[in-house]
Design an enzyme around this catalytic site. Structure first.
Site, PDB file in Angstrom:
ATOM      1  CD  GLU A 156      -3.806  -0.605   2.042  1.00 14.84           C
ATOM      2  OE1 GLU A 156      -3.020   0.040   3.222  1.00 14.84           O
ATOM      3  OE2 GLU A 156      -4.384  -1.390   2.224  1.00 14.84           O
ATOM      4  CB  CYS A 163      12.701  14.846   3.421  1.00 14.34           C
ATOM      5  SG  CYS A 163      13.949  14.230   2.454  1.00 14.34           S
ATOM      6  CD  GLU A 311      -4.457  -5.586   2.424  1.00 13.91           C
ATOM      7  OE1 GLU A 311      -4.894  -5.532   3.215  1.00 13.91           O
ATOM      8  OE2 GLU A 311      -3.190  -5.685   2.451  1.00 13.91           O
ATOM      9  CD1 TRP A 319      -8.791  -1.894   9.705  1.00  7.66           C
ATOM     10  CD2 TRP A 319      -9.671   0.023   8.547  1.00  7.66           C
ATOM     11  NE1 TRP A 319      -8.851  -1.913   8.708  1.00  7.66           N
ATOM     12  CE2 TRP A 319      -9.460  -1.088   7.991  1.00  7.66           C
ATOM     13  CE3 TRP A 319     -10.241   0.858   8.649  1.00  7.66           C
ATOM     14  CZ2 TRP A 319      -9.930  -0.605   6.422  1.00  7.66           C
ATOM     15  CZ3 TRP A 319     -11.063   1.712   7.359  1.00  7.66           C
ATOM     16  CH2 TRP A 319     -10.376  -0.028   6.350  1.00  7.66           C
ATOM     17  CE  LYS A 360      -4.755  -6.119  22.563  1.00  3.74           C
ATOM     18  NZ  LYS A 360      -4.717  -5.216  21.854  1.00  3.74           N
ATOM     19  CG  HIS A 362      -8.015  -7.037  10.780  1.00  5.92           C
ATOM     20  ND1 HIS A 362      -8.050  -7.808   9.696  1.00  5.92           N
ATOM     21  CD2 HIS A 362      -7.810  -5.510  10.244  1.00  5.92           C
ATOM     22  CE1 HIS A 362      -8.709  -6.864   8.498  1.00  5.92           C
ATOM     23  NE2 HIS A 362      -8.424  -5.421   8.595  1.00  5.92           N
TER      24      HIS A 362
HETATM   25  C1  GLA Z   1      -4.493  -2.831   5.399  1.00  6.37           C
HETATM   26  C2  GLA Z   1      -2.856  -3.109   4.577  1.00  6.37           C
HETATM   27  C3  GLA Z   1      -3.424  -4.882   5.947  1.00  6.37           C
HETATM   28  C4  GLA Z   1      -4.221  -4.740   7.586  1.00  6.37           C
HETATM   29  C5  GLA Z   1      -4.853  -4.216   6.039  1.00  6.37           C
HETATM   30  C6  GLA Z   1      -6.501  -4.097   7.726  1.00  6.37           C
HETATM   31  O1  GLA Z   1      -4.866  -2.800   3.299  1.00  6.37           O
HETATM   32  O2  GLA Z   1      -2.762  -3.454   3.865  1.00  6.37           O
HETATM   33  O3  GLA Z   1      -1.497  -4.778   6.053  1.00  6.37           O
HETATM   34  O4  GLA Z   1      -3.392  -3.601   7.882  1.00  6.37           O
HETATM   35  O5  GLA Z   1      -5.087  -2.664   5.734  1.00  6.37           O
HETATM   36  O6  GLA Z   1      -7.660  -4.098   7.438  1.00  6.37           O
HETATM   37 ZN    ZN Z   2      12.274  12.830   1.126  1.00  2.00          ZN
END
Ligand code: GLA
Ligand code: ZN
Length: 681
Positions: A156, A163, A311, A319, A360, A362
Site C-alpha cells: 500500500e 524532506c 486483501e 479500524w 490483534k 482484526h
Molecule cells: C491494509 C494493510 C494490511 C492491514 C489491513 C487491515 O490493507 O495492507 O497490512 O493492515 O489494512 O485492514
Molecule cells: Zn523525502
C-alpha cells in the site's frame, strides 16, 4: 479476446491471504497447524514477508533467509503457493534510528520518529539502496523456487515526504517539465499576489504554513508525488526482475485513494491488485455494494486486464468506526462479487490473527481460538470450494464493457482545490460513483479510463465533472463523437487546462462548445438542502417528467443542441438543463446540473436500450439485485442479491447454473445475500 492469466506458474484462481509466520517463529506447533488448516480452508496461495524486514535482516548486513525458505518449502510441499513480498512497507527500527534521512518529514516540516509503517522517504538514496540490496538478495534466493508465483512489491504505497531531498527532487522534476521559470510562472499564474519565482530554490512543496494558493503548484506537487512513488516502485521492481524477469510483479492498491494516480502505476506493474474493506450492513448496503463494484471496475481498468483481490477481511476489521460482522452469506457474496468484476483471486488480510499490537482484533481466517470449527473458517472454506468449482467456466472469461466512465486523478486534485462555486462540497468522486451506480443498477458492465486512456473501443463515454481537460483530451473526445460515439458529460466540465488555467472564450472549453452545441455562461451553487427541478420539454421514453436537482446548476445556452429538459425553478426556470447534440456521426449529451440518482438510472437505461448495449441479464432487476457479465466462449452471468430478503428475477431465457449444472428458466429466487453464477447456453 484478452486471455491474460496473471500468474502463469499457477494458472488458477488464488485463494488465501497475508501470512505472517515471522510473528510465530518460536511456535513450530502453530506453523505446523497452519498448513493443516490451510488445506482444510481450500487455501492455495499466501502472501509472505510483507512486514518481515526485521527478521530478514536483523542487523545491518546480516541476512537471515533460512526461516523463510523453510516456510516456502513447507507450503509448496503441501500444494500452497507463495506470493513473496518485498519488505519495504515497514523499515526495521535499527535502520530508521541509524539513518534518519529514511524517515519522512511531514507537512509541518518535522522529521518523524521511528515507528509505524508506510512512512519511508521515497527519495532517500540510503533507503533506495537498502531496498535494492534486500530485493536483489530475496530474488536471488527465491525467485526460481517452484512455489513462488508472484512478487508483492511493498505494501500500500502512499503518503508524501517533505524532506529536503524530496523538495530538491521536486524542483528537478519541475525544471524537466517547464524548462524555464518564465514558463512555470505563466503555467502557474504565479504573478498573482506577486508570487513570481525568480530562482528555482524558491519553490517549496505546498504546506499549510507555506504556499497553498497557487493551484498549478498544488496539482504539480501531487503529480510529482505519484511520479516519485512510481519511480521508487520501479527501482524495487528492477531489483527483482534483473535477477529473474519471469516472475510477475504486483502492488496492492487502494482503489479511490486520493494521494496517488494509479493509472500511472499500470505500465510498471504486471498485475494490479487491491485491498477492499467495505462497510457491509451499514445504513445502505445497496449503495455500498455499488461503491465496491465501482472500486473493482476502477482497479481492473488500471491495466484493462483481470486483477487480484489481494486483501479483504474474512470477518471484521478493527479500524473502521464500527466493525460489524458479516451476516451469513455476505462473505461468499462479497468475495465472488470481486470475481464477477474480473478478479482472479479472493485473498484475505489475514490468515492468522496476531497476538498483540495494533491488529490483534482484526478479522482473520484463524482466530485466537485456533480451530477450524468457527463460522468464519467455514465461510472461508466454502468460498475456496466455490472458486474450485467455478474455475473451469469462469477463469477463461473476461469483463469487456461497452461503456467507459472517465475518472482522472489529476482532474480530481484540480477540481477539489478549485476555490469555486461550492467549497462546501463539489463531490467529484461521489458523482463519478453515482454515474457508475446507475449502470450497475441496470446490470451494465463499465470500464474506467483516465484522460490518457483509449476511448475508441467504447460505444458510450461518460465524463462526469471533467473540470480539467488535460492536453489533447478535448480532441480525443471530439474525435470519439465525430466517429459515431455517444458522449455524456455534466456541469463543471471543460473549465481549465492542464495546469489549472481557465479556458478563455467560453465553456466547455478547448473547442468543445460545438461538440455539445452549447455555451455554459454561469454556474449557480445551491446551499445544502436546496433543490431545483429538471422538467422534460416533451416525453422521452423511459424518463419521468421531472427530477430533482441540487448543488450545482449551470445556466447554459443552446448553440445548435436540442434541449430535452429545462429548469423548473428560479430566475433561470425554462432555460435548458439537459441537451442533445448531433456532432459528426455521434451524439453528445450535456447534463447541466447535479441530478438525483433516479435520473441517471432512467437516462442510462434509455440510452443502453437505444444503442443496443448488452446488459448482463436482460430483465427487470429488483432494488438491490444486480447482474455482472464475464464474456468468453461461454459467457458467465453473476446474479447478486445485496438485500437481506429473498429476491426473484425472471430469467430472459434458459440458462445453466455453473455450480449445480442444472438448467434454469423462468423465475430464479435468490436467498438473502446470495450470488449465483449462470452460463449462457
Ligand atoms: C491494509 C494493510 C494490511 C492491514 C489491513 C487491515 O490493507 O495492507 O497490512 O493492515 O489494512 O485492514
Ligand atoms: Zn523525502
Amino acid at each position: 479476446m484478452n486471455d491474460t492469466i496473471l500468474c502463469p506458474k499457477y494458472p488458477h484462481f488464488l485463494h488465501g491471504g497475508d501470512y505472517n509466520p515471522d510473528q510465530w517463529l518460536d511456535r513450530p506447533d502453530i506453523l505446523e497447524k497452519d498448513i493443516q488448516l490451510m488445506k482444510e480452508a481450500h487455501v492455495n496461495c499466501v502472501s509472505v514477508g510483507i512486514f518481515a524486514w526485521a527478521h530478514l535482516e536483523p542487523q545491518e548486513g546480516v541476512y537471515e533467509f533460512d526461516w523463510l525458505e523453510q516456510i516456502i518449502n513447507n507450503l509448496y510441499e503441501n500444494g500452497i503457493y507463495t506470493v513473496l513480498a518485498t519488505p519495504s512497507g515497514a523499515k526495521p527500527v535499527w535502520m530508521s534510528e541509524k539513518y534518519p534521512e529514511i524517515r519522512r518529514v511531514n507537512s509541518s516540516l518535522h522529521r518523524e520518529l521511528s515507528g509505524e509503517r508506510h512512512n519511508h522517504c521515497y527519495t532517500s538514496p540510503i533507503y533506495r539502496e537498502k531496498v535494492r540490496e534486500m530485493n536483489t538478495r530475496l530474488a536471488e534466493r527465491f525467485s526460481r523456487h517452484p512455489g513462488v508465483i508472484l512478487w508483492h512489491i511493498s505494501n500500500e504505497y502512499g503518503g508524501e515526504c517533505y524532506c529536503p531531498l524530496c523538495q530538491e527532487a521536486f524542483r528537478e522534476w519541475l525544471k524537466e517539465k517547464y524548462g524555464t521559470l518564465e514558463a512555470l510562472n505563466h503555467a502557474w499564474w504565479a504573478h498573482f499576489w506577486s508570487h513570481t519565482y525568480t530562482d528555482w530554490s524558491q519553490i517549496h512543496a505546498p504546506v499549510p504554513s507555506g504556499e497553498m494558493s497557487v493551484h498549478g503548484l498544488i496539482v504539480d506537487w501531487k503529480r510529482f508525488v505519484t511520479a516519485r512513488t512510481v519511480d521508487f516502485m520501479r527501482e524495487e521492481i528492477k531489483a527483482v526482475k534483473s535477477v529473474n524477469p519471469e516472475i510477475p510483479v504486483t502492488a496492492n492498491l487502494m482503489s479511490f485513494y486520493d494521494g496517488l494516480d494509479y493509472f500511472k502505476f499500470g505500465p510498471a506493474l504486471d498485475v494490479v491488485s487491491w485491498d477492499s474493506y467495505p462497510l457491509w450492513h451499514n445504513a445502505d448496503t445497496i449503495q455500498e455494494a455499488a461503491r465496491v463494484a465501482c472500486c473493482h471496475d476502477l482497479m481492473r481498468s488500471v491495466k484493462h486486464q483481470p486483477f487480484l483481490l489481494m486483501e479483504s477481511t474474512p470477518s471484521m476489521t478493527n479500524w473502521q468506526p464500527v466493525s460489524k460482522l458479516k451476516r451469513p452469506g455476505m462473505h461468499e457474496l462479497s468475495s465472488l462479487q470481486a470475481v464477477a468484476h474480473g478478479s482472479q483471486s479472493v485473498q484475505y488480510f489475514q490468515w492468522r490473527k496476531s497476538r498483540g499490537s495494533f491488529e490483534k482484533f482484526h478479522g482473520a481466517v484463524v482466530d485466537h481460538y485456533g480451530g477450524s470449527d468457527t463460522r468464519v473458517f467455514r465461510d472461508v472454506a466454502s468460498v475456496g470450494k466455490r472458486l474450485e468449482n467455478l474455475e473451469a467456466a469462469v477463469l477463461p472469461t473476461r469483463v469487456q464493457p461497452e461503456v467507459a466512465i472517465v475518472y482522472d486523478w489529476e482532474n480530481r486534485w484540480a477540481v477539489e482545490d478549485a476555490k469555486g462555486p461550492r467549497n462546501g462540497g463539489l463531490h467529484y468522486v461521489e458523482t463519478v460513483q453515482a454515474h457508475h451506480r446507475a449502470f450497475w443498477k441496470n446490470g451494465v458492465p463499465v470500464d474506467f479510463v483516465d484522460m490518457d486512456g483509449d476511448l475508441s473501443g467504447y460505444k458510450v463515454v461518460v465524463t462526469p465533472m471533467l473540470y480539467m481537460y488535460r492536453n489533447g483530451f478535448a480532441k480525443k473526445l471530439r474525435d470519439f463523437v465525430e466517429q459515431g460515439g455517444t458522449l455524456v458529460s455534466t456541469y463543471w466540465s471543460g473549465i481549465v487546462d492542464d495546469t489549472d488555467l481557465c479556458f478563455l472564450g467560453g465553456w466547455p472549453g478547448d473547442g468543445m462548445m460545438d461538440v455539445f452545441g452549447i455555451w455554459n455562461e454561469e454556474i449557480d451553487a445551491l446551499y445544502d438542502g436546496e433543490t431545483n427541478a429538471m422538467e422534460l420539454r416533451e416525453p422521452v421514453d423511459g424518463l419521468r417528467e421531472s427530477y430533482s436537482l441540487r448543488e450545482l446548476c449551470e445556466i447554459i445556452h443552446l448553440r445548435g443542441a436540442k434541449a430535452l429538459a429545462a429548469y423548473g425553478q428560479d430566475f433561470y426556470a425554462g432555460s435548458p438543463v439537459l441537451t442533445e447534440n448531433q456532432f459528426g456521426k455521434g451524439t453528445a449529451y450535456y447534463i447541466a446540473a447535479r441530478a438525483e440518482d433516479g435520473f441517471q438510472e432512467d437516462f442510462y437505461r434509455m440510452l443502453v436500450k437505444k444503442l443496443g448495449i448488452r446488459r448482463a441479464l436482460d430483465t427487470v432487476l429488483p432494488e438491490g439485485v444486480t447482474a455482472s457479465l464475464r464474456k468468453g466462449e461461454q459467457d458467465v452471468v453473476f446474479v447478486q442479491n445485496f438485500t437481506a430478503a429473498p429476491q426473484t428475477v425472471r430469467l430472459p431465457h434458459a440458462m445453466k447454473d455453473v455450480e449445480s449444472g442444472e438448467t434454469l428458466s423462468g423465475d430464479l429466487t435468490l436467498a438473502p445475500w446470495e450470488i449465483r453464477t449462470l452460463l449462457e447456453q
